[in-house]
Design a protein around this motif. Structure first.
Motif, PDB file in Angstrom:
ATOM      1  N   THR A 292       0.816  -1.222   0.000  1.00 34.68           N
ATOM      2  CA  THR A 292       0.000   0.000   0.000  1.00 34.68           C
ATOM      3  C   THR A 292       0.851   1.274   0.000  1.00 34.68           C
ATOM      4  O   THR A 292       0.330   2.361   0.249  1.00 34.68           O
ATOM      5  N   LEU A 293       2.139   1.144  -0.310  1.00 37.34           N
ATOM      6  CA  LEU A 293       3.035   2.295  -0.224  1.00 37.34           C
ATOM      7  C   LEU A 293       2.567   3.458  -1.090  1.00 37.34           C
ATOM      8  O   LEU A 293       2.523   4.611  -0.630  1.00 37.34           O
ATOM      9  N   GLY A 294       2.241   3.196  -2.359  1.00 37.47           N
ATOM     10  CA  GLY A 294       1.835   4.272  -3.249  1.00 37.47           C
ATOM     11  C   GLY A 294       0.613   5.008  -2.750  1.00 37.47           C
ATOM     12  O   GLY A 294       0.554   6.245  -2.763  1.00 37.47           O
ATOM     13  N   LEU A 295      -0.387   4.267  -2.284  1.00 43.33           N
ATOM     14  CA  LEU A 295      -1.598   4.881  -1.756  1.00 43.33           C
ATOM     15  C   LEU A 295      -1.307   5.694  -0.506  1.00 43.33           C
ATOM     16  O   LEU A 295      -1.806   6.821  -0.346  1.00 43.33           O
ATOM     17  N   ARG A 296      -0.526   5.119   0.386  1.00 43.68           N
ATOM     18  CA  ARG A 296      -0.224   5.821   1.631  1.00 43.68           C
ATOM     19  C   ARG A 296       0.553   7.114   1.388  1.00 43.68           C
ATOM     20  O   ARG A 296       0.268   8.146   2.017  1.00 43.68           O
ATOM     21  N   MET A 297       1.542   7.072   0.509  1.00 40.04           N
ATOM     22  CA  MET A 297       2.350   8.271   0.288  1.00 40.04           C
ATOM     23  C   MET A 297       1.515   9.402  -0.313  1.00 40.04           C
ATOM     24  O   MET A 297       1.742  10.574  -0.009  1.00 40.04           O
ATOM     25  N   GLU A 298       0.558   9.078  -1.169  1.00 43.49           N
ATOM     26  CA  GLU A 298      -0.340  10.111  -1.680  1.00 43.49           C
ATOM     27  C   GLU A 298      -1.065  10.806  -0.538  1.00 43.49           C
ATOM     28  O   GLU A 298      -1.161  12.039  -0.493  1.00 43.49           O
ATOM     29  N   ARG A 299      -1.578  10.022   0.400  1.00 42.70           N
ATOM     30  CA  ARG A 299      -2.312  10.594   1.541  1.00 42.70           C
ATOM     31  C   ARG A 299      -1.374  11.323   2.491  1.00 42.70           C
ATOM     32  O   ARG A 299      -1.716  12.409   3.001  1.00 42.70           O
ATOM     33  N   HIS A 300      -0.202  10.750   2.761  1.00 36.26           N
ATOM     34  CA  HIS A 300       0.777  11.429   3.610  1.00 36.26           C
ATOM     35  C   HIS A 300       1.086  12.827   3.061  1.00 36.26           C
ATOM     36  O   HIS A 300       1.084  13.820   3.803  1.00 36.26           O
ATOM     37  N   ARG A 302      -0.599  14.678   0.829  1.00 32.30           N
ATOM     38  CA  ARG A 302      -1.762  15.569   0.814  1.00 32.30           C
ATOM     39  C   ARG A 302      -2.024  16.140   2.207  1.00 32.30           C
ATOM     40  O   ARG A 302      -2.266  17.348   2.376  1.00 32.30           O
ATOM     41  N   ASN A 303      -1.968  15.292   3.221  1.00 32.11           N
ATOM     42  CA  ASN A 303      -2.159  15.760   4.592  1.00 32.11           C
ATOM     43  C   ASN A 303      -1.063  16.726   5.016  1.00 32.11           C
ATOM     44  O   ASN A 303      -1.324  17.736   5.679  1.00 32.11           O
ATOM     45  N   ALA A 304       0.190  16.409   4.646  1.00 32.16           N
ATOM     46  CA  ALA A 304       1.316  17.260   5.047  1.00 32.16           C
ATOM     47  C   ALA A 304       1.171  18.663   4.484  1.00 32.16           C
ATOM     48  O   ALA A 304       1.430  19.658   5.177  1.00 32.16           O
ATOM     49  N   VAL A 305       0.783  18.758   3.228  1.00 38.37           N
ATOM     50  CA  VAL A 305       0.590  20.078   2.615  1.00 38.37           C
ATOM     51  C   VAL A 305      -0.512  20.841   3.340  1.00 38.37           C
ATOM     52  O   VAL A 305      -0.366  22.046   3.647  1.00 38.37           O
ATOM     53  N   GLU A 306      -1.613  20.170   3.660  1.00 37.29           N
ATOM     54  CA  GLU A 306      -2.726  20.841   4.326  1.00 37.29           C
ATOM     55  C   GLU A 306      -2.348  21.285   5.735  1.00 37.29           C
ATOM     56  O   GLU A 306      -2.618  22.422   6.136  1.00 37.29           O
ATOM     57  N   ARG A 407       9.550  18.458  15.471  1.00 40.47           N
ATOM     58  CA  ARG A 407       9.443  17.666  14.244  1.00 40.47           C
ATOM     59  C   ARG A 407       8.092  16.971  14.200  1.00 40.47           C
ATOM     60  O   ARG A 407       7.674  16.351  15.192  1.00 40.47           O
ATOM     61  N   LEU A 408       7.428  17.085  13.054  1.00 41.48           N
ATOM     62  CA  LEU A 408       6.152  16.419  12.841  1.00 41.48           C
ATOM     63  C   LEU A 408       6.259  15.431  11.687  1.00 41.48           C
ATOM     64  O   LEU A 408       6.772  15.773  10.621  1.00 41.48           O
ATOM     65  N   SER A 409       5.794  14.217  11.906  1.00 42.71           N
ATOM     66  CA  SER A 409       5.648  13.222  10.853  1.00 42.71           C
ATOM     67  C   SER A 409       4.150  13.046  10.648  1.00 42.71           C
ATOM     68  O   SER A 409       3.457  12.474  11.495  1.00 42.71           O
ATOM     69  N   ILE A 410       3.647  13.576   9.541  1.00 43.48           N
ATOM     70  CA  ILE A 410       2.205  13.621   9.328  1.00 43.48           C
ATOM     71  C   ILE A 410       1.694  12.277   8.817  1.00 43.48           C
ATOM     72  O   ILE A 410       2.204  11.728   7.834  1.00 43.48           O
ATOM     73  N   GLY A 411       0.683  11.760   9.491  1.00 49.22           N
ATOM     74  CA  GLY A 411       0.138  10.456   9.156  1.00 49.22           C
ATOM     75  C   GLY A 411      -0.992  10.533   8.153  1.00 49.22           C
ATOM     76  O   GLY A 411      -1.160  11.531   7.441  1.00 49.22           O
ATOM     77  N   ILE A 412      -1.802   9.477   8.131  1.00 53.04           N
ATOM     78  CA  ILE A 412      -2.866   9.393   7.126  1.00 53.04           C
ATOM     79  C   ILE A 412      -4.247   9.470   7.770  1.00 53.04           C
ATOM     80  O   ILE A 412      -5.246   9.060   7.177  1.00 53.04           O
ATOM     81  N   ASP A 414      -7.523  11.756   9.200  1.00 51.74           N
ATOM     82  CA  ASP A 414      -8.184  12.910   8.605  1.00 51.74           C
ATOM     83  C   ASP A 414      -7.414  14.162   8.976  1.00 51.74           C
ATOM     84  O   ASP A 414      -7.133  14.406  10.165  1.00 51.74           O
ATOM     85  N   ALA A 415      -7.083  14.967   7.984  1.00 46.33           N
ATOM     86  CA  ALA A 415      -6.272  16.155   8.224  1.00 46.33           C
ATOM     87  C   ALA A 415      -6.926  17.093   9.226  1.00 46.33           C
ATOM     88  O   ALA A 415      -6.241  17.729  10.044  1.00 46.33           O
TER      89      ALA A 415
END
Length: 427
Positions: A292-300, A302-306, A407-412, A414-415
């Motif tokens: 699920t790496l590709g799917l997760r990184m898209e969400r990571h 998107r959330n990080a930018v928001e 330091r923040l590591s943004i997860g998946i 809901d933003a």
């Protein structure tokens, strides 16, 4: 995987590379081969395996079918010729350097690295007689000046931990090529879903499998991926790969194995003698995570930018160091070299300084205060007092881990929920 000559997509590779139905049972998921040793067909078969005349399984410190499947998958995702999995990201760094280095030799590394890596390179490797010269990789003249006749590699992170600095891999690869030495890129924070360093000129790629590749905070692991493109015999700088190996009756790894030389050396010498073995259960967890790496990184991303955009606009925050923001000095570099995003790790500098950082960390509810990153969960830590505490104040600032930064590591998740927790914790 398939006989179709058409190149397969990233997500297909992430699910299928290294995976075939088990010939004995038909099991579709890669089994956990929880075994120490393997039955030899006869004495000649055993001798051929030990002499590196035949590829197969001997002992799980060296090779294991579950781990082999993971190695094949990671190599495919990075576009490499081969990979060696090991027990942690730190182990992978030593495994990558081991065939290259020797007493009196040095490497050149970015001064913007994970604190543990700076300590490993700045302190621990001295016990091997190796040394490291830390430089600002944006200053290409300084990089060239740091290289001398005893330099054997350049090392950088594709995206740095924790400051979010983005390396211009093609520019540094060109310098490495001029010097006839390999470029090693730690691609942990970007993952191959966002960046494939080999395509940009890197010789070797290392990973902490613990982070985004596994993605769920369950196991530790590392990997070294070889591009297969470096000519180890072009000079006398790399005798471990080009010269006769006494332990194998004079076998020359590069002459014998060609593009697979570094990978074979990593198993036959590195794992044999350093013993940094990845266990098969950990390999299984990582194989499942990669699916699920590709799917997760898209969400990571998107959330990080928001979340980063919200934090940048908040008056309680002095600054946000995230290359995914238009305000970042690395934003154009990201668009050019990392078009799918700048990852999901960044730092924030709080106006209240150290005390504000401590208060915020203590007030978080949803966000976990742990020394990890790349999890499905959003994670936070005060790097200066934890992951980077071994460094001097100057080194902390250079690495992007000053005392007023979190330091923040943004997860998946809901933003909106991540933002709500940060809002409450900031007070």
């Amino acid at each position: 995987m398939t006989d179709d000559p058409r190149p397969q997509g990233f997500d297909t590779i992430a699910i299928h590379a290294g995976s075939q139905p088990d010939p004995a049972t038909g099991a579709r998921q890669v089994p956990i081969y929880q075994t120490t040793a393997y039955q030899f067909r006869d004495a000649d078969h055993a001798a051929a395996l030990f002499n590196l005349q035949e590829v197969g399984y001997i002992y799980s410190r060296l090779t294991n079918p579950t781990v082999s499947a993971l190695q094949e998958r990671v190599a495919a995702l990075e576009g490499g010729a081969g990979a060696v999995a090991c027990s942690s990201g730190h182990a992978a760094q030593i495994m990558a350097l081991f065939p290259l280095m020797g007493p009196g030799l040095n490497l050149v590394a970015s001064n913007r690295l994970y604190g543990g890596t700076i300590t490993q390179f700045g302190q621990t490797i001295r016990r091997f007689g190796w040394s490291c010269r830390f430089v600002d990789l944006d200053d290409t003249d300084a990089v060239r000046a740091a290289i001398d006749k005893d330099t054997r590699a350049i090392f950088a992170e594709s995206i740095s931990n924790p400051g979010g600095y983005v390396t211009d891999i093609p520019a540094i690869a060109a310098i490495a090529d001029e010097a006839g030495i390999p470029l090693i890129i730690d691609n942990t924070l970007a993952s191959p879903a966002l960046c494939r360093p080999i395509e940009q000129g890197a010789t070797l790629v290392v990973h902490s499998l613990t982070k985004y590749l596994t993605g769920n905070g369950t196991v530790t692991g590392g990997a070294v991926i070889d591009s297969g493109r470096f000519d180890w015999s072009a000079s006398d700088k790399f005798p471990s790969l080009s010269a006769p190996e006494p332990a194998y009756h004079g076998l020359k790894f590069h002459e014998t194995f060609g593009a697979a030389a570094f990978t074979f050396h990593g198993i036959a010498i590195g794992l044999r003698d350093l013993g940094m073995t990845l266990n098969p259960q950990a390999a299984h967890y990582t194989l499942m995570g990669i699916e699920t790496l590709g799917l997760r990184m898209e969400r990571h991303v998107r959330n990080a930018v928001e979340v980063a955009s919200w934090l940048e606009a908040d008056p309680r925050v002095e600054a946000v160091s995230y290359a995914g923001l238009p305000s970042s000095p690395y934003h154009d570099r990201v668009r050019r070299l990392y078009p799918k995003g700048a990852g999901a790790l960044f730092t924030i500098r709080l106006k209240g300084g150290y005390d504000a950082c401590v208060r915020m960390i203590g007030a978080l509810k949803l966000i976990s205060h742990v020394a990890n990153l790349g999890d499905t969960r959003t994670l936070a830590i005060h790097s200066a007092s934890t992951t980077h505490r071994q460094l001097t104040a100057e080194q902390q600032v250079a690495a992007g881990a000053g005392p007023d930064m979190v330091r923040l590591s943004i997860g998946i998740e809901d933003a909106a929920d991540i933002i709500a927790d940060l809002d409450a914790a900031l007070g």
